[in-house]
Motif scaffolding. Sequence first.
Motif, PDB file in Angstrom:
ATOM      1  N   GLY A   2       0.948  -1.260   0.036  1.00 10.70           N
ATOM      2  CA  GLY A   2       0.103   0.102  -0.020  1.00 10.70           C
ATOM      3  C   GLY A   2       1.196   1.236  -0.235  1.00 10.70           C
ATOM      4  O   GLY A   2       2.044   1.282   0.151  1.00 10.70           O
ATOM      5  N   ARG A  47      -4.372  -6.634  -3.898  1.00 13.76           N
ATOM      6  CA  ARG A  47      -4.980  -5.849  -2.613  1.00 13.76           C
ATOM      7  C   ARG A  47      -4.366  -4.569  -2.444  1.00 13.76           C
ATOM      8  O   ARG A  47      -4.301  -3.945  -1.264  1.00 13.76           O
ATOM      9  CB  ARG A  47      -4.186  -6.774  -1.630  1.00 13.76           C
ATOM     10  CG  ARG A  47      -4.839  -8.154  -1.134  1.00 13.76           C
ATOM     11  CD  ARG A  47      -4.480  -8.909  -0.018  1.00 13.76           C
ATOM     12  NE  ARG A  47      -5.062 -10.306  -0.336  1.00 13.76           N
ATOM     13  CZ  ARG A  47      -6.308 -10.531   0.481  1.00 13.76           C
ATOM     14  NH1 ARG A  47      -7.072  -9.608   0.991  1.00 13.76           N
ATOM     15  NH2 ARG A  47      -6.618 -11.788   0.282  1.00 13.76           N
ATOM     16  N   PHE A  49      -3.557  -0.632  -2.455  1.00 13.95           N
ATOM     17  CA  PHE A  49      -4.303   0.753  -2.330  1.00 13.95           C
ATOM     18  C   PHE A  49      -3.374   1.976  -1.906  1.00 13.95           C
ATOM     19  O   PHE A  49      -2.317   1.541  -1.417  1.00 13.95           O
ATOM     20  CB  PHE A  49      -5.503   0.333  -1.191  1.00 13.95           C
ATOM     21  CG  PHE A  49      -5.059  -0.094  -0.026  1.00 13.95           C
ATOM     22  CD1 PHE A  49      -4.726   1.052   1.043  1.00 13.95           C
ATOM     23  CD2 PHE A  49      -5.075  -1.228   0.649  1.00 13.95           C
ATOM     24  CE1 PHE A  49      -4.140   0.802   2.115  1.00 13.95           C
ATOM     25  CE2 PHE A  49      -4.870  -1.654   2.049  1.00 13.95           C
ATOM     26  CZ  PHE A  49      -4.149  -0.738   2.729  1.00 13.95           C
ATOM     27  N   TYR A  56     -10.277   4.618  -0.185  1.00 17.79           N
ATOM     28  CA  TYR A  56      -9.762   4.306   1.192  1.00 17.79           C
ATOM     29  C   TYR A  56     -10.128   5.521   2.189  1.00 17.79           C
ATOM     30  O   TYR A  56     -10.512   5.042   3.351  1.00 17.79           O
ATOM     31  CB  TYR A  56      -8.247   4.266   1.017  1.00 17.79           C
ATOM     32  CG  TYR A  56      -7.587   3.963   2.423  1.00 17.79           C
ATOM     33  CD1 TYR A  56      -7.370   2.644   2.670  1.00 17.79           C
ATOM     34  CD2 TYR A  56      -7.248   4.922   3.007  1.00 17.79           C
ATOM     35  CE1 TYR A  56      -6.804   2.280   3.809  1.00 17.79           C
ATOM     36  CE2 TYR A  56      -6.483   4.930   4.336  1.00 17.79           C
ATOM     37  CZ  TYR A  56      -6.401   3.318   4.550  1.00 17.79           C
ATOM     38  OH  TYR A  56      -5.560   3.075   5.789  1.00 17.79           O
ATOM     39  N   TYR A 384      -4.535   0.833   8.366  1.00 13.68           N
ATOM     40  CA  TYR A 384      -4.378   0.389   6.963  1.00 13.68           C
ATOM     41  C   TYR A 384      -4.279  -1.150   7.147  1.00 13.68           C
ATOM     42  O   TYR A 384      -4.578  -2.085   6.063  1.00 13.68           O
ATOM     43  CB  TYR A 384      -3.142   0.828   6.453  1.00 13.68           C
ATOM     44  CG  TYR A 384      -1.840   0.545   7.008  1.00 13.68           C
ATOM     45  CD1 TYR A 384      -1.269  -0.568   6.148  1.00 13.68           C
ATOM     46  CD2 TYR A 384      -1.101   1.058   8.086  1.00 13.68           C
ATOM     47  CE1 TYR A 384       0.014  -1.144   6.716  1.00 13.68           C
ATOM     48  CE2 TYR A 384      -0.003   0.480   8.801  1.00 13.68           C
ATOM     49  CZ  TYR A 384       0.361  -0.499   8.113  1.00 13.68           C
ATOM     50  OH  TYR A 384       1.576  -1.106   8.467  1.00 13.68           O
ATOM     51  N   ARG A 387      -7.409  -2.912   6.435  1.00 16.42           N
ATOM     52  CA  ARG A 387      -7.903  -2.697   5.013  1.00 16.42           C
ATOM     53  C   ARG A 387      -7.190  -3.947   4.054  1.00 16.42           C
ATOM     54  O   ARG A 387      -7.829  -4.152   3.121  1.00 16.42           O
ATOM     55  CB  ARG A 387      -7.552  -1.429   4.498  1.00 16.42           C
ATOM     56  CG  ARG A 387      -8.420  -0.987   3.268  1.00 16.42           C
ATOM     57  CD  ARG A 387      -9.872  -1.125   3.371  1.00 16.42           C
ATOM     58  NE  ARG A 387     -10.526  -0.563   2.267  1.00 16.42           N
ATOM     59  CZ  ARG A 387     -11.745  -0.891   1.697  1.00 16.42           C
ATOM     60  NH1 ARG A 387     -12.765  -0.985   2.861  1.00 16.42           N
ATOM     61  NH2 ARG A 387     -12.421  -0.466   0.764  1.00 16.42           N
ATOM     62  N   PHE A 388      -6.185  -4.289   4.348  1.00 13.93           N
ATOM     63  CA  PHE A 388      -5.454  -5.246   3.349  1.00 13.93           C
ATOM     64  C   PHE A 388      -6.190  -6.485   3.167  1.00 13.93           C
ATOM     65  O   PHE A 388      -6.306  -7.298   2.223  1.00 13.93           O
ATOM     66  CB  PHE A 388      -4.011  -5.527   3.859  1.00 13.93           C
ATOM     67  CG  PHE A 388      -2.829  -4.642   3.401  1.00 13.93           C
ATOM     68  CD1 PHE A 388      -2.799  -4.233   2.174  1.00 13.93           C
ATOM     69  CD2 PHE A 388      -2.171  -3.878   4.173  1.00 13.93           C
ATOM     70  CE1 PHE A 388      -2.039  -3.337   1.687  1.00 13.93           C
ATOM     71  CE2 PHE A 388      -1.069  -2.998   3.948  1.00 13.93           C
ATOM     72  CZ  PHE A 388      -0.798  -2.657   2.783  1.00 13.93           C
ATOM     73  N   PRO A 391      -9.504  -5.053   0.529  1.00 14.39           N
ATOM     74  CA  PRO A 391      -9.532  -3.769  -0.193  1.00 14.39           C
ATOM     75  C   PRO A 391     -10.446  -3.201  -0.860  1.00 14.39           C
ATOM     76  O   PRO A 391     -10.314  -1.978  -1.005  1.00 14.39           O
ATOM     77  CB  PRO A 391      -8.070  -4.199  -0.632  1.00 14.39           C
ATOM     78  CG  PRO A 391      -7.944  -5.464  -0.863  1.00 14.39           C
ATOM     79  CD  PRO A 391      -8.718  -6.117   0.300  1.00 14.39           C
ATOM     80  N   ASP A 392     -11.381  -4.170  -1.162  1.00 17.29           N
ATOM     81  CA  ASP A 392     -12.190  -3.665  -2.185  1.00 17.29           C
ATOM     82  C   ASP A 392     -13.703  -3.667  -1.770  1.00 17.29           C
ATOM     83  O   ASP A 392     -14.717  -3.310  -2.257  1.00 17.29           O
ATOM     84  CB  ASP A 392     -12.187  -4.525  -3.482  1.00 17.29           C
ATOM     85  CG  ASP A 392     -11.189  -4.758  -4.165  1.00 17.29           C
ATOM     86  OD1 ASP A 392     -10.422  -3.678  -4.309  1.00 17.29           O
ATOM     87  OD2 ASP A 392     -10.688  -5.912  -4.440  1.00 17.29           O
TER      88      ASP A 392
END
Length: 768
Positions: A2, A47, A49, A56, A384, A387-388, A391-392
């Motif tokens: 990321g 993944r 972002f 995000y 963060y 979020r991994f 991610p979508d």
Amino acid sequence: MGWDAFGLPAENAAIEQKVDPVVWTRDNIQTMRNQLTMLNYSFDWEREFATCNPNYYRWTQELFLKLYDKNLVYRKESYVNWDPVDKTVLADEQVDLNQRSWRSGALVEKKMLKQWFIRTTAFAKSLLEGLNDPNLKEWSDIIKLQKHWIGNCNGINIDFKLISDIPDFPNTMNLWTNMPEFIEYAKFVAISPQNILHRKDYTHDIDVGIKCLNAKVLNPFSGEELPIFVTDKIVYSPCRDNHLGIPSASMDDLQFSELVGISFTRHTIRSYEQQQQKLSKILQKAREWKIGGYPVSSKLQDWLISRQRYWGTPIPMIHCVKCGTQPVPRDQLPVTLPNIKHISNTNLSANENEDWLVAKCPVCKGNAKRETDTMDTFVDSSWYFLRFLDPDNTKEMFSVEKVKKTFPVDLYIGGKEHAVLHLYFARFISHFLYSEGLVPCKEPFRQLLVQGMVMSKTYKIKKTGKYVSTKEVKETEFNQYETLSGEPVSVNWEKMSKSKYNGVDPLILLDKYGIDMTRLLILADVAPKSTRHWSEDTIPGIQNWQNRIWNTVRQFKYERDNMSLEELQTKSTHPMFAEHDAYMFDSRNYFLKNVTHNIVDTQQFSVAISRMQGLTNSLRKVHIECLRKSREFERALAVQILMLAPFIPHFASELWAIFCSAKHHLIDNKEVNLDKDLLEQKWPDIDMDYKLTLNIFINKRQFLKLKLPRHTLDEMTSETALEHVMLDPYYQKHSHNKKIVESSLQLEKGCDATLYITMEKQMEDIVL
């Protein structure tokens, strides 16, 4: 992978280049992605972002609102740390001990502004206790740093209202006390002469030679207005230059009250139960009034997140003249940044975009204005890692179900400078999300690898503290430096950073040395935990090592290609063959065990490389007859190539191709598959007959080492380990039949093991 893409470095670079920061950031991400690909680093690009993407930061804004819903976000006017170079506010954590900005190096100024804060102090006690979690691995020094930063949570912070006609004076004063149960009996406030609220022109003297400020503090628990004294006759708590005086509970405060002529009535609390009841009542009221009331040390302050810059996550709040400050409705997220062509560092560009500023109040639907401050980038990076996993996801920050299966993070890699920065903020957010039932445990990171910094020379204008690039500097006589315009410059070794203009372009190294040599240059000099001054001086040694491995593999192929199968299978009659064959068996296992340990357990990659160089030396020591006919030599050579693969995959793959193309092999095809590429092979394993070490500690002191075959050690229990120890002559000689109280075995298959024994009395002082 990321990209922590918001923030000052990108914005400052965009200003210098006179381009849109969106374009600048996008192009730099593409450049760095290409560099990583060229270095052959493998990431799951599906993944990927960037924190500057609205997909995000829409969820960073959601996180802000979650905190706001729980009264953990507030806005107040206060004196803040102002960076005159980057023209923005800094949190306390971003100012060093010399009162300089952690990024620009400028001397920080104090400035009165209305700012947004996150009430991290509400979780201070939880964050302190979390450091005792037994699941934390390799945290040792960082635990100390975090505990020191948080401090002993033996008091509370309270925001008291200030009553004053002094110009440019704040509305509140934050005071700490370790006697909150007596807070309603507070009678005065003291500030040191160095306190920023001290205004010499707005004080008056009292008879005892102490100055009194022309302002008062309102005690919300009693309704009483308290005088403010400017004095150095008070012992202030650590990191504080103000003090709440409670003469009913403190002998020092009592004596000071008598000195300045404050009358008071003594109050006592009869029992522990009564004390706890009063304490609970005070804390509850403070939290209801949103003025504090959480266990905290005198050191810790709330997290100031406002930044007066364009390139950051917009704070999702709206200011209405009629309804006050209101959160942006969630169905209107994300609040995106206004589109601009070029930004200036003289003011916040969002203020220049009138269309963007205008909003509708979510309560009265009247005209209102958007908040123009953006968030500290540490808010973006505080979550963060979650979020991994997802991610979508367009419906929530992350899937709670996925987090339950994978949390906490196995390994956190970061520099020691983040010990009280990113790591602290990420831990806070994790503790908060745990309180909301969104993550399964409080602590987000199980194991730490605290990397050392790669240092390079920086050039800084002495007068302003501003960093300049090497292109803007010239050397004068006596090894001094100055800018091209003649300003004196200081030279230091500092962490590589875009904002300090002291980075090294990986593409230059790739063009000069190639991919694998560059990877080894990065990894071989020092361990990841160690700081290094960037240098290319070790290149000749690395190149020499590669040449020796290459020649060894080529020689192996040549000898095997020029032998018949019958000759290969004929037993060697050379007098040194058996000894060298056994030496190869031992070398293979010894170096495999240590390299595996250095990679997997300690992440000491430079040591692993050094061990691999040791195996190369062993391979080149033995007689050529061993190279030609020894199965153990062939197995050791295969292990050498396999262990190189994570470090220099391209060179190792070439070696593997040569190794496999040899005409004859003695190695077992179950051990390695000669028909498959190097990167399809499994990691080699230690032989079952190889002797590993059983370390014996008695009463916390190392007493003995036993060498046992792996097949014995792998199946060992605490009881069978004790049997081996008790049969050892050295133990029998020195134990004196002392009674064993307890024992425990630490064992992982394929590794050395440790047996801890507690005996009824301390044994003789015996050094292993």
